[in-house]
Scaffold this active site. Structure first.
Site, PDB file in Angstrom:
ATOM      1  N   THR A 138       0.874  -1.201  -0.084  1.00 46.13           N
ATOM      2  CA  THR A 138      -0.070  -0.088   0.095  1.00 46.13           C
ATOM      3  C   THR A 138       0.993   1.281  -0.164  1.00 46.13           C
ATOM      4  O   THR A 138       2.058   1.145   0.732  1.00 46.13           O
ATOM      5  CB  THR A 138      -0.977   0.240   1.401  1.00 46.13           C
ATOM      6  OG1 THR A 138      -1.501   1.348   1.283  1.00 46.13           O
ATOM      7  CG2 THR A 138      -0.148  -0.455   2.385  1.00 46.13           C
ATOM      8  N   ASP A 140      -0.297   3.917   0.963  1.00 47.62           N
ATOM      9  CA  ASP A 140      -0.821   4.684   2.448  1.00 47.62           C
ATOM     10  C   ASP A 140       0.281   4.266   3.468  1.00 47.62           C
ATOM     11  O   ASP A 140       0.008   5.056   4.473  1.00 47.62           O
ATOM     12  CB  ASP A 140      -2.225   4.356   2.550  1.00 47.62           C
ATOM     13  CG  ASP A 140      -3.268   4.938   1.379  1.00 47.62           C
ATOM     14  OD1 ASP A 140      -2.735   5.379   0.444  1.00 47.62           O
ATOM     15  OD2 ASP A 140      -4.359   4.971   1.591  1.00 47.62           O
TER      16      ASP A 140
END
Ligand code: F6P
Length: 410
Positions: A138, A140
């Site tokens: 990810t 993020d």
């Protein structure tokens, strides 16, 4: 003792990638494929995440095929398909998944994903006994990996997911570019950065010259907004060439004068199969409020898919390979329901299998930015966060053009 044949000859391992892509997925696939092949597995790629296990199945053979792991994105494609019942799709598609796993004779499944994809994999492992290995990804960086960061003798729980290093590098380069135009016009540029629930990626903009920043972890109430405006004014006045680049996470919760509520800004009312809405537009709102309040020209810049795009960078190449080494260990011990992780935040040279371990996929969840990394009072990222970044990005991208030309007095 001489083995008559490769250990896993006759077995098939399949890889899928689900959720938002990253620049490091192809490298993860290539690294896992190469190691699994050495063990004797036939390696399949399941296309479009869980979707490739629905209907008749959408499977390709990766065994002995050329594979360019440096190229960003995922050649297996991705989707946000959830095989389990969801609000958007109440019917369980798990029977279709099981049917295809049997039909294609898949013995082990490696799922490259975040919390959603690996969460579904974990449920398949627990409820159906499917041999699964989760593999993190990810941009993020909010998937809990239990990676510890030692800073000034203190242990901080950090996160390190493949994809983040490349995205953070891209964000620092992007910010350092945006900085030149902000300087020319003596402007504030409010730069929106992906990160629905966590500010890990937003923080990487400081390696491109950003000073302040806003993250989803700390909401901006009516009172905090006034303090933020003051902090911006002060930082702007202090800046050498009167400019500021302020990175803000797309998921920042901001006080809205009209509704009297603190909320995120939605790009669309649609939700995906895991129930996530799409955020977008907070930078425009903050920029216009800054202009009204401070009278300083402010503009919005959405960095959007830029950090998610492009080649897999150096740190990520070694990180994905290191975690793939750990996958070998899990395969050899037939230790399923596990996800390989890095034990501690280390510089490039120390990315080695002996610095990895695995965690039970049942304990995987989301991890916000650690409180040690963000100063709520100053709206800024701390020295501890800079040290975390330094391990991954090495040096900041920031360049300065120092123009102290003598003023001509006629
Ligand atoms: O994968 C997570 C993420 O990068 C979030 O930061 C962002 O909200 C989301 O992806 C957007 O993804 P998409 O537009 O591809 O659905």
């Amino acid at each position: 003792m001489k083995l008559e044949q490769k250990l896993f000859k006759g077995k098939t391992l399949a890889i899928l990638s689900g959720g938002g892509d990253t620049p490091a997925i192809n490298h993860s696939i290539e690294s896992i494929r190469n190691r699994a092949s050495l063990l004797g597995f036939k390696v399949y790629g399941i296309r479009k995440g869980w979707k490739g296990l629905l209907g008749d199945g959408d499977i390709v053979d990766l065994t002995n095929q050329p594979y360019d792991g440096w190229y960003g994105g995922t050649a297996l494609r991705s989707s946000r398909t959830n095989p389990f019942p969801s609000k958007k799709n109440p019917e369980s598609r798990v029977p279709q998944v099981l049917k295809n796993l049997a039909k294609y004779k898949i013995d082990v499944l490696v799922t490259i994903g975040g919390d959603d994809t690996n969460g579904a994999a974990k449920r398949l492992f627990e409820t159906e006994g499917i041999p699964v290995i989760g593999y993190p990804k990810t941009i993020d960086n909010d998937l809990r990996t239990r990676t510890m960061h030692t800073y000034q003798g203190k242990e901080i729980e950090a996160v390190l997911c493949p994809g983040f290093p490349s995205a953070a590098k891209a964000m620092s380069e992007f910010t350092s570019k945006i900085k030149t135009t902000a300087e020319s016009h003596s402007r504030i540029i409010v730069m929106e950065v992906m990160g629905r629930d966590a500010g890990w990626l937003t923080g990487s903009a400081i390696f491109g010259g950003a000073k302040l920043g806003l993250v989803p972890e700390f909401e901006i109430t009516r009172e905090r907004k006034e303090v933020f405006f003051e902090a911006v004014k002060e930082a702007y006045m202090k800046s050498r060439n009167r400019y500021l680049v302020i990175p803000v996470s797309e998921g920042v919760r901001w006080y809205d004068e009209k509704t009297g509520k603190v909320d995120v800004v939605y790009a669309s009312s649609e939700v995906d199969e895991y129930g996530h809405p799409r955020f977008g537009g907070i930078s425009g709102i903050i920029a216009s409020e800054l202009y009204v309040k401070l009278g300083i020209e402010a503009r919005a810049q959405i960095s959007g898919y830029y950090p998610r795009a492009g080649h897999c960078r150096k740190y990520d190449r070694r990180l994905t390979a290191t975690l793939a080494d750990k996958v070998v260990d899990l395969l050899l011990r037939e230790d399923y329901g596990q996800m390989p992780v890095l034990n501690k935040i280390v510089p490039f040279m120390e990315l080695e299998e002996f610095n990895t371990s695995s965690i039970d996929m049942g304990t995987v969840g989301n991890k916000p930015l650690s409180t040690e990394y963000y100063d709520i009072e100053k709206f800024s990222f701390t020295d501890a966060y800079c040290d975390f970044l330094k391990n991954i990005l090495d040096q900041p991208e920031v360049e300065d053009f120092r123009y102290d030309f003598p003023v001509v007095i006629p």
